[in-house]
Design a protein around this motif. Structure first.
Motif, PDB file in Angstrom:
ATOM      1  N   HIS A 138       0.860  -1.192   0.000  1.00 19.05           N
ATOM      2  CA  HIS A 138       0.000   0.000   0.000  1.00 19.05           C
ATOM      3  C   HIS A 138       0.893   1.238   0.000  1.00 19.05           C
ATOM      4  N   CYS A 139       0.450   2.280  -0.680  1.00 20.05           N
ATOM      5  CA  CYS A 139       1.239   3.504  -0.677  1.00 20.05           C
ATOM      6  C   CYS A 139       0.350   4.716  -0.892  1.00 20.05           C
ATOM      7  N   VAL A 140       0.667   5.777  -0.141  1.00 21.05           N
ATOM      8  CA  VAL A 140      -0.144   6.997  -0.280  1.00 21.05           C
ATOM      9  C   VAL A 140       0.407   7.908  -1.377  1.00 21.05           C
ATOM     10  N   ASN A 141       1.523   7.525  -1.977  1.00 23.59           N
ATOM     11  CA  ASN A 141       2.164   8.401  -2.969  1.00 23.59           C
ATOM     12  C   ASN A 141       1.885   7.948  -4.394  1.00 23.59           C
ATOM     13  N   ASP A 142       2.317   8.802  -5.324  1.00 23.53           N
ATOM     14  CA  ASP A 142       2.065   8.531  -6.739  1.00 23.53           C
ATOM     15  C   ASP A 142       3.321   8.738  -7.574  1.00 23.53           C
ATOM     16  N   CYS A 143       4.421   8.159  -7.184  1.00 22.76           N
ATOM     17  CA  CYS A 143       5.671   8.340  -7.934  1.00 22.76           C
ATOM     18  C   CYS A 143       5.455   7.845  -9.369  1.00 22.76           C
ATOM     19  N   SER A 144       5.904   8.636 -10.331  1.00 23.03           N
ATOM     20  CA  SER A 144       5.558   8.384 -11.738  1.00 23.03           C
ATOM     21  C   SER A 144       6.035   7.042 -12.277  1.00 23.03           C
ATOM     22  N   TYR A 145       7.095   6.501 -11.695  1.00 22.00           N
ATOM     23  CA  TYR A 145       7.697   5.271 -12.243  1.00 22.00           C
ATOM     24  C   TYR A 145       7.221   4.003 -11.536  1.00 22.00           C
ATOM     25  N   CYS A 146       6.457   4.158 -10.444  1.00 18.18           N
ATOM     26  CA  CYS A 146       6.296   3.010  -9.540  1.00 18.18           C
ATOM     27  C   CYS A 146       4.919   2.348  -9.645  1.00 18.18           C
ATOM     28  N   GLY A 147       4.933   1.040  -9.777  1.00 14.68           N
ATOM     29  CA  GLY A 147       3.699   0.273  -9.900  1.00 14.68           C
ATOM     30  C   GLY A 147       2.877   0.249  -8.619  1.00 14.68           C
ATOM     31  N   LEU A 148       3.476   0.647  -7.495  1.00 15.91           N
ATOM     32  CA  LEU A 148       2.727   0.649  -6.227  1.00 15.91           C
ATOM     33  C   LEU A 148       1.989   1.970  -5.999  1.00 15.91           C
ATOM     34  N   ARG A 149       2.166   2.925  -6.916  1.00 15.57           N
ATOM     35  CA  ARG A 149       1.535   4.253  -6.746  1.00 15.57           C
ATOM     36  C   ARG A 149       0.039   4.085  -6.479  1.00 15.57           C
ATOM     37  N   LYS A 150      -0.484   4.996  -5.664  1.00 14.67           N
ATOM     38  CA  LYS A 150      -1.867   4.784  -5.186  1.00 14.67           C
ATOM     39  C   LYS A 150      -2.899   4.797  -6.311  1.00 14.67           C
ATOM     40  N   SER A 185       8.339  -1.321   2.602  1.00 14.59           N
ATOM     41  CA  SER A 185       6.912  -1.185   2.263  1.00 14.59           C
ATOM     42  C   SER A 185       6.740   0.072   1.431  1.00 14.59           C
ATOM     43  N   GLY A 186       5.534   0.264   0.891  1.00 13.63           N
ATOM     44  CA  GLY A 186       5.205   1.566   0.336  1.00 13.63           C
ATOM     45  C   GLY A 186       5.074   2.537   1.499  1.00 13.63           C
ATOM     46  N   ASP A 187       4.744   3.766   1.215  1.00 10.99           N
ATOM     47  CA  ASP A 187       4.540   4.736   2.294  1.00 10.99           C
ATOM     48  C   ASP A 187       3.138   4.457   2.840  1.00 10.99           C
ATOM     49  N   GLY A 253       3.864  16.846  -5.082  1.00  8.09           N
ATOM     50  CA  GLY A 253       4.340  17.608  -3.930  1.00  8.09           C
ATOM     51  C   GLY A 253       5.576  17.148  -3.178  1.00  8.09           C
ATOM     52  N   LYS A 254       6.201  16.007  -3.480  1.00 10.76           N
ATOM     53  CA  LYS A 254       7.431  15.687  -2.744  1.00 10.76           C
ATOM     54  C   LYS A 254       8.510  16.664  -3.173  1.00 10.76           C
ATOM     55  N   ASP A 255       9.474  16.847  -2.306  1.00 10.71           N
ATOM     56  CA  ASP A 255      10.426  17.904  -2.562  1.00 10.71           C
ATOM     57  C   ASP A 255      11.832  17.363  -2.258  1.00 10.71           C
TER      58      ASP A 255
HETATM   59  S1  SF4 Z   1       6.203   2.654  -3.053  1.00  5.85           S
HETATM   60 FE1  SF4 Z   1       7.779   4.209  -2.922  1.00  5.85          FE
HETATM   61  S2  SF4 Z   1       8.351   4.618  -5.023  1.00  5.85           S
HETATM   62 FE2  SF4 Z   1       6.351   3.574  -5.065  1.00  5.85          FE
HETATM   63  S3  SF4 Z   1       4.802   5.190  -5.102  1.00  5.85           S
HETATM   64 FE3  SF4 Z   1       5.158   4.648  -3.008  1.00  5.85          FE
HETATM   65  S4  SF4 Z   1       6.740   6.084  -2.253  1.00  5.85           S
HETATM   66 FE4  SF4 Z   1       6.748   6.112  -4.506  1.00  5.85          FE
END
Ligand code: SF4
Length: 419
Positions: A138-150, A185-187, A253-255
């Motif tokens: 699970h992850c609250v973020n949306d990193c452009s490259y990552c398949g776990l993005r929310k 884990s994801g965030d 918004g990450k910096d």
């Molecule tokens: S798991 Fe990590 S890299 Fe993937 S969206 Fe979440 S914070 Fe970003």
């Protein structure tokens, strides 16, 4: 924890054996394995035989650790030779790093070979082997490259319970001999500070193990509490030293400054820090990568954690070109020349790009540790930052590489002590 070089036994007398080291011979103690005979193969550390190894496995290890001999330096570009010479006397400058990142063929092979020699001179043939357990996707973020993005609704989400995590670590440490485990884990705020602390304490009660956390951008209080609970290290990439590229990876918004503020307080909390960048981000230039090298060098990270960009389905970057394996190898080599004895693991994303030769090439370019995925099978397939292709066998490494002894724990302890 460590895999070291094998040698054939030539003579045995009392508790000593003479081993074949290629050009030379060496006398080592065989007290730990008294049934050694002439003709056996052994793994040894310093002057002590640690265990016997089957002849065919010894050959496989030797092949993996084989040093690539470079061609006559007279045939190399004079500028290349000059930069390598400079690297032995001082830190390299941006322009010199860029030159090395762009070198090809003969010079590229020579660069790998120089880095391999540097690894041998500074850390011998010890390869640390660590495990990673991905306990939540699970992850609250949306990193452009990552398949776990929310925003990715195409993957099945999972969370492991604290008891499952404790048990998985127990099996890895007390069953297989791992001494260092990364909990990743994801965030995922479901695991509150209190839950994470409870997890760490329960693990430590059952297993004598070094714990690294890779849980994203949590606050100072959480990292402080985890350090106090016994966590030894963090895996926390800065991803790119170029703020514009960083923004491209994190639209929401990450910096980058915040990233470095985290690394700063992690250092103050005396964490062992593994950090690094992503190689081959769309739009990244050689100058960007050279700056990443300088950032890793100047921050003196205890471990370098960098890997190639691998596009993943259902992400904004799914149709982008992956990073290049050779560029990743050159980054490893330059960092080995710059940081000498730091830990540089071979990462799964590199093995995904080159499942057949990736691990061996990275080791021969200066890498010195491996990270094996120990996530229970039923969850592992859902932890897709990118589509993984696990490389090669882990059998030989686990069989010979994980010494189940207190000495190997002590060796790691010495390396992980932060002054
Ligand atoms: S798991 Fe990590 S890299 Fe993937 S969206 Fe979440 S914070 Fe970003």
């Amino acid at each position: 924890m460590c895999l070291t070089i094998p040698a054939k036994v030539l003579e045995v007398k009392d508790d000593k054996a003479v081993i074949d080291q290629g050009d030379t011979r060496k006398t080592i103690s065989i007290k730990a394995i008294p049934d050694v005979k002439v003709g056996d193969w052994v793994l040894y550390m310093s002057d002590i035989a640690v265990q016997k190894v089957a002849k065919e496995d010894a050959k496989e290890i030797l092949e993996l650790l084989k040093h690539v001999i470079i061609t006559n330096p007279d045939t190399l570009e004079p500028r290349f030779v000059e930069i390598i010479r400079n690297s032995k006397e001082r830190q390299l400058q941006q322009e010199e790093i860029e030159y090395l990142l762009e070198c090809k063929e003969r010079e590229m092979q020579a660069l790998f070979s120089e880095a391999d020699m540097m690894r041998r001179a500074n850390i011998n043939d010890f390869f640390c082997i660590h495990g990673i357990i991905e306990f939540s996707n699970h992850c609250v973020n949306d990193c452009s490259y990552c398949g776990l993005r929310k925003e990715n609704t195409a993957i099945k989400r999972y969370r492991m319970s604290i008891d499952e995590i404790v048990e998985t670590v127990d099996e890895a440490v007390n069953g297989k001999g791992y001494k260092l485990i990364v909990l990743q884990s994801g965030d995922d705020p479901y695991y509150t500070k209190e839950k994470l602390v409870e997890m760490v304490k329960k693990i430590k009660e059952k297993s004598k193990v070094f714990i690294f956390m890779s849980i994203g951008q949590r606050d100072y209080e959480t990292y402080k509490a985890l350090r106090e609970a016994g966590v030894n290290g963090v895996l926390f990439r800065f991803e790119s030293s170029n703020p514009d590229l960083f923004k491209k990876l994190h639209k929401n918004g990450k910096d980058l400054n915040m990233r470095f503020e985290h690394l700063k307080f992690m250092k103050e909390l005396k964490y062992f820090i593994a950090s690094g960048s992503i190689i081959g981000i769309p739009g990244q230039t050689t100058a960007d990568l050279a700056k990443d090298v300088i950032t890793m060098r100047d921050n003196k990270f205890d471990m370098i954690s960098m890997g190639p960009f691998v596009p993943c389905a259902n992400t904004p970057f799914e149709n982008e070109k992956p990073g290049e394996a050779d560029m990743n190898l050159k980054m490893i080599s330059i960092l080995r020349l710059e940081l000498k004895d730091t830990k540089i693991p071979v990462v799964t994303s590199l093995e995904t790009l080159d499942p057949v030769e990736g691990r061996k090439n990275a080791i021969q370019a200066g890498a010195n540790s491996l990270m094996f995925n120990l996530t229970p099978e039923k969850y592992a397939e859902h932890y897709e930052i990118y589509k993984r292709k696990e490389a090669l066998n882990t059998r030989m490494w686990e069989k010979y590489g994980l010494y189940n002894t207190d000495e190997s724990y002590k060796m790691l302890e010495d390396k992980l002590t932060i002054d």
